[in-house]
Design a protein around this motif. Structure first.
Motif, PDB file in Angstrom:
ATOM      1  N   GLU A 167       0.683  -1.149  -0.098  1.00  0.00           N
ATOM      2  CA  GLU A 167       0.071  -0.242   0.115  1.00  0.00           C
ATOM      3  C   GLU A 167       0.832   1.284  -0.139  1.00  0.00           C
ATOM      4  OE1 GLU A 167      -2.999  -0.259   3.084  1.00  0.00           O
ATOM      5  OE2 GLU A 167      -4.106  -1.818   1.989  1.00  0.00           O
ATOM      6  N   ALA A 168       1.997   1.419   0.833  1.00  0.00           N
ATOM      7  CA  ALA A 168       2.756   2.450   0.757  1.00  0.00           C
ATOM      8  C   ALA A 168       3.705   2.712  -0.431  1.00  0.00           C
ATOM      9  CB  ALA A 168       3.723   2.263   1.945  1.00  0.00           C
ATOM     10  N   PHE A 169       3.861   1.335  -1.217  1.00  0.00           N
ATOM     11  CA  PHE A 169       4.599   1.395  -2.568  1.00  0.00           C
ATOM     12  C   PHE A 169       3.598   2.062  -3.579  1.00  0.00           C
ATOM     13  CE2 PHE A 169       5.898  -0.116  -6.575  1.00  0.00           C
ATOM     14  CZ  PHE A 169       7.244   0.096  -6.542  1.00  0.00           C
ATOM     15  N   GLU A 170       2.245   1.600  -3.566  1.00  0.00           N
ATOM     16  CA  GLU A 170       1.327   2.305  -4.293  1.00  0.00           C
ATOM     17  C   GLU A 170       1.171   3.721  -4.124  1.00  0.00           C
ATOM     18  OE1 GLU A 170      -1.026   0.804  -6.580  1.00  0.00           O
ATOM     19  OE2 GLU A 170       0.167  -1.254  -6.600  1.00  0.00           O
ATOM     20  N   ASP A 171       1.492   4.125  -2.959  1.00  0.00           N
ATOM     21  CA  ASP A 171       1.318   5.470  -2.818  1.00  0.00           C
ATOM     22  C   ASP A 171       2.389   6.452  -3.494  1.00  0.00           C
ATOM     23  OD1 ASP A 171      -0.180   7.384  -1.275  1.00  0.00           O
ATOM     24  OD2 ASP A 171       1.459   7.959  -0.057  1.00  0.00           O
ATOM     25  N   PHE A 172       3.310   5.639  -3.772  1.00  0.00           N
ATOM     26  CA  PHE A 172       4.672   6.386  -4.873  1.00  0.00           C
ATOM     27  C   PHE A 172       3.820   7.045  -6.197  1.00  0.00           C
ATOM     28  CE2 PHE A 172       8.300   3.738  -3.138  1.00  0.00           C
ATOM     29  CZ  PHE A 172       8.393   4.569  -2.015  1.00  0.00           C
ATOM     30  N   LYS A 173       2.651   6.149  -6.663  1.00  0.00           N
ATOM     31  CA  LYS A 173       2.022   6.225  -7.692  1.00  0.00           C
ATOM     32  C   LYS A 173       2.783   6.213  -8.868  1.00  0.00           C
ATOM     33  CE  LYS A 173      -1.546   9.101  -5.790  1.00  0.00           C
ATOM     34  NZ  LYS A 173      -1.679   7.999  -4.751  1.00  0.00           N
ATOM     35  N   LEU A 174       3.725   5.162  -8.986  1.00  0.00           N
ATOM     36  CA  LEU A 174       4.543   4.892 -10.126  1.00  0.00           C
ATOM     37  C   LEU A 174       4.146   4.629 -11.291  1.00  0.00           C
ATOM     38  CD1 LEU A 174       7.851   3.461  -8.424  1.00  0.00           C
ATOM     39  CD2 LEU A 174       7.211   5.898  -8.729  1.00  0.00           C
ATOM     40  N   ASP A 175       2.674   4.078 -11.479  1.00  0.00           N
ATOM     41  CA  ASP A 175       2.313   3.914 -12.744  1.00  0.00           C
ATOM     42  C   ASP A 175       2.853   2.473 -13.405  1.00  0.00           C
ATOM     43  OD1 ASP A 175       0.680   4.114 -15.141  1.00  0.00           O
ATOM     44  OD2 ASP A 175       2.097   5.218 -16.332  1.00  0.00           O
ATOM     45  N   ILE A 176       2.990   1.467 -12.837  1.00  0.00           N
ATOM     46  CA  ILE A 176       3.559   0.262 -13.391  1.00  0.00           C
ATOM     47  C   ILE A 176       2.504  -0.484 -13.810  1.00  0.00           C
ATOM     48  CG2 ILE A 176       4.708  -1.970 -12.752  1.00  0.00           C
ATOM     49  CD1 ILE A 176       6.315  -0.211 -10.661  1.00  0.00           C
ATOM     50  N   THR A 177       2.433  -1.034 -14.961  1.00  0.00           N
ATOM     51  CA  THR A 177       1.470  -1.786 -15.845  1.00  0.00           C
ATOM     52  C   THR A 177       1.720  -2.973 -16.144  1.00  0.00           C
ATOM     53  OG1 THR A 177       1.628  -0.828 -18.143  1.00  0.00           O
ATOM     54  CG2 THR A 177       0.737   0.563 -16.645  1.00  0.00           C
ATOM     55  N   LYS A 178       1.016  -3.536 -16.827  1.00  0.00           N
ATOM     56  CA  LYS A 178       0.905  -5.230 -17.553  1.00  0.00           C
ATOM     57  C   LYS A 178       2.280  -4.986 -18.671  1.00  0.00           C
ATOM     58  CE  LYS A 178      -2.557  -4.576 -20.874  1.00  0.00           C
ATOM     59  NZ  LYS A 178      -3.933  -4.761 -21.271  1.00  0.00           N
ATOM     60  N   GLU A 179       2.424  -3.408 -19.010  1.00  0.00           N
ATOM     61  CA  GLU A 179       3.570  -3.552 -20.169  1.00  0.00           C
ATOM     62  C   GLU A 179       4.776  -3.692 -19.755  1.00  0.00           C
ATOM     63  OE1 GLU A 179       2.433  -3.629 -23.273  1.00  0.00           O
ATOM     64  OE2 GLU A 179       0.190  -3.499 -22.808  1.00  0.00           O
ATOM     65  N   ASP A 180       4.817  -3.451 -18.290  1.00  0.00           N
ATOM     66  CA  ASP A 180       6.282  -3.348 -17.754  1.00  0.00           C
ATOM     67  C   ASP A 180       7.071  -4.454 -17.795  1.00  0.00           C
ATOM     68  OD1 ASP A 180       6.970  -0.336 -16.956  1.00  0.00           O
ATOM     69  OD2 ASP A 180       5.155  -0.661 -16.035  1.00  0.00           O
ATOM     70  N   ARG A 181       8.573  -4.515 -17.911  1.00  0.00           N
ATOM     71  CA  ARG A 181       9.356  -5.638 -17.898  1.00  0.00           C
ATOM     72  C   ARG A 181      10.171  -5.225 -16.537  1.00  0.00           C
ATOM     73  NH1 ARG A 181       8.283  -3.901 -22.778  1.00  0.00           N
ATOM     74  NH2 ARG A 181      10.147  -2.470 -22.556  1.00  0.00           N
ATOM     75  N   CYS A 182      10.276  -6.026 -15.621  1.00  0.00           N
ATOM     76  CA  CYS A 182      10.685  -5.740 -14.462  1.00  0.00           C
ATOM     77  C   CYS A 182      11.968  -6.411 -13.968  1.00  0.00           C
ATOM     78  CB  CYS A 182       9.793  -5.656 -13.016  1.00  0.00           C
ATOM     79  SG  CYS A 182       8.300  -4.745 -13.587  1.00  0.00           S
ATOM     80  N   LEU A 183      13.134  -6.082 -13.470  1.00  0.00           N
ATOM     81  CA  LEU A 183      14.217  -6.888 -12.970  1.00  0.00           C
ATOM     82  C   LEU A 183      14.027  -7.488 -11.819  1.00  0.00           C
ATOM     83  CD1 LEU A 183      17.274  -7.569 -13.411  1.00  0.00           C
ATOM     84  CD2 LEU A 183      17.938  -5.587 -12.221  1.00  0.00           C
ATOM     85  N   GLN A 184      14.496  -8.699 -11.349  1.00  0.00           N
ATOM     86  CA  GLN A 184      14.609  -9.486 -10.228  1.00  0.00           C
ATOM     87  C   GLN A 184      16.059  -9.848 -10.030  1.00  0.00           C
ATOM     88  OE1 GLN A 184      14.986 -10.337  -7.252  1.00  0.00           O
ATOM     89  NE2 GLN A 184      13.937 -12.768  -7.643  1.00  0.00           N
ATOM     90  N   MET A 185      16.781  -8.962  -9.454  1.00  0.00           N
ATOM     91  CA  MET A 185      18.225  -9.474  -9.263  1.00  0.00           C
ATOM     92  C   MET A 185      18.677 -10.335  -7.907  1.00  0.00           C
ATOM     93  SD  MET A 185      20.503  -5.936  -8.820  1.00  0.00           S
ATOM     94  CE  MET A 185      21.548  -6.994  -7.762  1.00  0.00           C
ATOM     95  N   PHE A 186      17.761 -10.340  -7.197  1.00  0.00           N
ATOM     96  CA  PHE A 186      17.948 -10.665  -5.761  1.00  0.00           C
ATOM     97  C   PHE A 186      17.779 -11.945  -5.357  1.00  0.00           C
ATOM     98  CE2 PHE A 186      16.838  -6.275  -5.777  1.00  0.00           C
ATOM     99  CZ  PHE A 186      18.235  -5.673  -5.304  1.00  0.00           C
ATOM    100  N   GLU A 187      18.683 -12.564  -4.564  1.00  0.00           N
ATOM    101  CA  GLU A 187      18.433 -14.061  -4.171  1.00  0.00           C
ATOM    102  C   GLU A 187      17.183 -13.881  -3.307  1.00  0.00           C
ATOM    103  OE1 GLU A 187      21.508 -16.239  -2.694  1.00  0.00           O
ATOM    104  OE2 GLU A 187      23.315 -15.266  -3.778  1.00  0.00           O
ATOM    105  N   LEU A 188      16.501 -15.085  -3.350  1.00  0.00           N
ATOM    106  CA  LEU A 188      15.035 -15.209  -2.565  1.00  0.00           C
ATOM    107  C   LEU A 188      15.249 -15.093  -1.085  1.00  0.00           C
ATOM    108  CD1 LEU A 188      13.253 -17.778  -4.957  1.00  0.00           C
ATOM    109  CD2 LEU A 188      12.860 -14.883  -4.555  1.00  0.00           C
ATOM    110  N   THR A 189      16.576 -15.142  -0.466  1.00  0.00           N
ATOM    111  CA  THR A 189      16.689 -15.103   1.034  1.00  0.00           C
ATOM    112  C   THR A 189      17.126 -13.429   1.212  1.00  0.00           C
ATOM    113  OG1 THR A 189      19.177 -15.459   0.458  1.00  0.00           O
ATOM    114  CG2 THR A 189      18.081 -17.342   1.261  1.00  0.00           C
ATOM    115  N   PHE A 190      16.869 -12.782   0.429  1.00  0.00           N
ATOM    116  CA  PHE A 190      17.320 -11.436   0.459  1.00  0.00           C
ATOM    117  C   PHE A 190      15.921 -10.607   0.217  1.00  0.00           C
ATOM    118  CE2 PHE A 190      20.204  -7.338  -0.919  1.00  0.00           C
ATOM    119  CZ  PHE A 190      20.046  -7.089  -0.008  1.00  0.00           C
ATOM    120  N   ASP A 191      15.209  -9.739   0.971  1.00  0.00           N
ATOM    121  CA  ASP A 191      14.072  -9.358   1.045  1.00  0.00           C
ATOM    122  C   ASP A 191      13.785  -8.424  -0.148  1.00  0.00           C
ATOM    123  OD1 ASP A 191      15.114  -7.027   2.363  1.00  0.00           O
ATOM    124  OD2 ASP A 191      13.327  -6.716   3.527  1.00  0.00           O
TER     125      ASP A 191
END
Lengths: 497, 82
Positions: A167-191
């Motif tokens: 909810e707090a992230f949504e409050d940034f109003k970043l307008d991320i949509t289904k068209e976005d391509r997003c990086l996930q560079m972290f190990e799953l043990t890192f939050d």
């Protein structure tokens, strides 16, 4: 509860879009939904509902991400275990978290001593993404961070904590949509991984992961260019690796580039911003204890940015996060005064997992805006300005004393970087043979004559702050979280002396 | 132009000096994951070592094309012939 309904809804409304791009292969939300459903069935067949904490072997594949969502829809919490982590440490985590069951997508079970749900070998079932009705006070995950005594500390994060973050992230109003391509560079043990997969899933966007056998920084650069990534949360170390190649990086498609996990130098960000001419750059901050991150600062590419000793401000609290800065007596300090940053609010963990002693040290209650409120002591020395933007000064435990004088290692680093321009340098404190503390400087560079630098430093700082030993390393090692491994560098310095 | 075998030998020496062991074979299909200790950090050190030894700089685009030892050797051949 709403968060998990939203996950269901988003997957259903984007069923033909790509959900993941893993090692060159794209997977649709349909495939994701089918995999989640299979694993749900596997979980409910293999465990009773009161078995809350379930392990997940953190592989880089669709089944591993599906296992996380499956556990959440079943009302359980995941505890990620990296197959690359030393066995003893994993066993310690299994014992502490009380794990009996683990979901594993590996060909051969990594933890055969546990009950294993083999997620690649489950039979297809009808899709079911309807979340079980579970209290938001139940856990979403437990991550283990290094403890000072070598015993990893468990940080349990509730479903309400994750909801609060989103909810707090949504409050940034970043307008991320289904068209976005997003990086996930972290190990799953890192939050930071949680934001990197969860935000795209909630928008129907596509998550791009880094195969474990790839060289991270060069693979990220490749993905940014070839796949035209549009959203990326990174650690600043990636910038240090890529810096020699900045002139070749041009990613006009990048829309949002967030940095977290380490101090973000302003000079390198200024250079990097030219590589992403259309991106909003943000510096975000937060410990695992306060769910992923909890303060943010918008980098301004056309004007001055707030910084301290060249480190960009970490900005203001996110929605429903409270920040205070206290002195040693837990007295709240006004703007402009330096003290320890403490965090409270909706994202704050209920406390370390079965560790009353650490909880007493790290958490306390104080009246905040008329209400008794629980806060966490971050160990970060900070100061806020009149506008409420927080400046990170240093780690409290990196503060050292030389002959009784208080010395901030980051100040030494700042003056080194100011003189050397593009050479990265860290200062470490070490005990010499006489038991006195000395300061060493380690440069990310080939060897050079430091005489001019030392001369310069002596014009900036009192004699007791001048480093006595130096070491040159072509590249700084990173720890498993992708941060500069200061401890290892210090060890190397000590070996040299 | 440098002989291929000569390039292979020089690269091998650089890799050994960085990963501190010789438990690998310089096959064309050798990848970083096959070599103990060849991670992001040592990769950067190996790249820097090659740049110094052969006297050229890799471009970022070059780095992304390095899929295995064969492509690395080929790239060094091309660069040193330029």
């Amino acid at each position: 509860m709403q968060l998990f309904k939203n996950i269901e809804q988003s997957i259903n409304s984007h069923i033909d879009r790509n959900a993941f791009f893993i090692n060159g292969v794209a997977y649709t939300y349909k495939q994701f939904a089918e995999t989640i459903s299979k694993i749900r069935k596997g979980i409910s067949s293999a465990t009773k509902e009161d078995e809350k904490n379930i392990g997940v072997v953190a592989n880089d594949d669709l089944e591993t991400y599906a296992a996380i969502i499956a556990l959440w829809l079943e009302g359980r919490a995941y505890v990620p275990l990296s197959p690359e982590t030393p066995r003893q440490r994993n066993e310690n985590v299994i014992k502490q978290a009380g794990l009996d069951t683990i979901i594993d997508s590996s060909a051969n079970a990594v933890f055969p001593e546990l009950k294993v749900i083999e997620s690649k070998k489950l039979d297809a079932v009808p899709v079911d993404l309807n979340p079980k009705n579970v209290s938001d006070e139940e856990l979403a995950y437990i991550l283990f961070t290094s403890g000072t005594t070598g015993n990893p500390k468990g940080v349990p994060i509730t479903r309400a904590n994750v909801t609060g973050f989103i909810e707090a992230f949504e409050d940034f109003k970043l307008d991320i949509t289904k068209e976005d391509r997003c990086l996930q560079m972290f190990e799953l043990t890192f939050d930071l991984s949680v934001m990197s997969y969860l935000v795209p899933i909630l928008k129907g966007a596509c998550v791009y992961t880094i195969p474990k056998d790839q060289i991270k920084y060069s693979y990220i650069a490749e993905l940014m260019e070839d796949q035209a990534l549009t959203v990326a949360l990174m650690v600043p170390s990636i910038l240090h690796f890529l810096r020699p190649y900045f002139s070749e990086v041009n990613c006009p498609k990048m829309r949002y580039n967030l940095f977290c996990g380490e101090a973000l130098p302003l000079d390198i960000t200024n250079e990097w911003s030219q590589c992403l001419p259309n991106a909003k750059i943000m510096n975000v901050y937060g410990p695992t204890e306060d769910t992923i991150f909890c303060t943010f600062y918008h980098y301004n590419r056309n004007a001055g940015n707030k910084s301290h000793h060249g480190i960009m401000s970490i900005g203001k609290a996110m929605k429903e996060t409270y920040t205070i800065i206290i002195d040693a007596d837990k007295k709240v300090l006004p703007a402009g005064e330096t003290g320890e940053l403490c965090l409270g609010g909706i994202q704050l963990t209920p406390g370390y997992w079965k560790n009353e002693e650490k909880n007493k040290e790290a958490f306390f209650h104080i009246d905040y805006k008329g209400k008794p409120t629980r806060f966490y002591k971050t160990g970060d020395l900070c100061r806020s300005d009149e506008e409420g933007d927080i400046l990170y000064l240093s780690r409290l435990d990196n503060q050292i004393k030389i002959q009784g004088f208080r010395v901030e290692l980051s100040e030494i680093e700042f003056f080194c970087k100011e003189f050397l321009k593009k050479v990265n340098a860290i200062a470490v404190a070490f005990e010499n043979k006489t038991g006195n503390t000395e300061i060493g400087l380690i440069f990310e560079s080939a060897a050079f004559d430091t005489a001019e630098l030392m001369k310069y430093l002596k014009t900036k700082m009192p004699a007791y702050m001048i480093p006595t030993q130096t070491l040159f390393e072509m590249t700084f090692p990173l720890n498993s979280n992708g941060k500069t491994d200061r401890n290892l560098l210090k060890k190397k310095l000590l070996e040299k002396i | 132009m440098m002989e291929r075998n000569q390039i292979i030998d020089e690269i091998r020496k650089i890799v050994v000096s960085v990963v501190k062991h010789e438990n690998f074979q310089m096959r064309d299909d050798l990848v970083a994951a096959d070599v103990d200790g060849w991670d992001s950090l040592s990769h950067m050190m190996i790249i820097t070592g090659i740049e110094e030894k052969f006297g050229f700089k890799f471009k970022l685009k070059d780095l992304n094309k390095l899929k295995n030892m064969g492509s690395l050797i080929e790239m060094v051949q091309t660069k040193t012939a330029m």
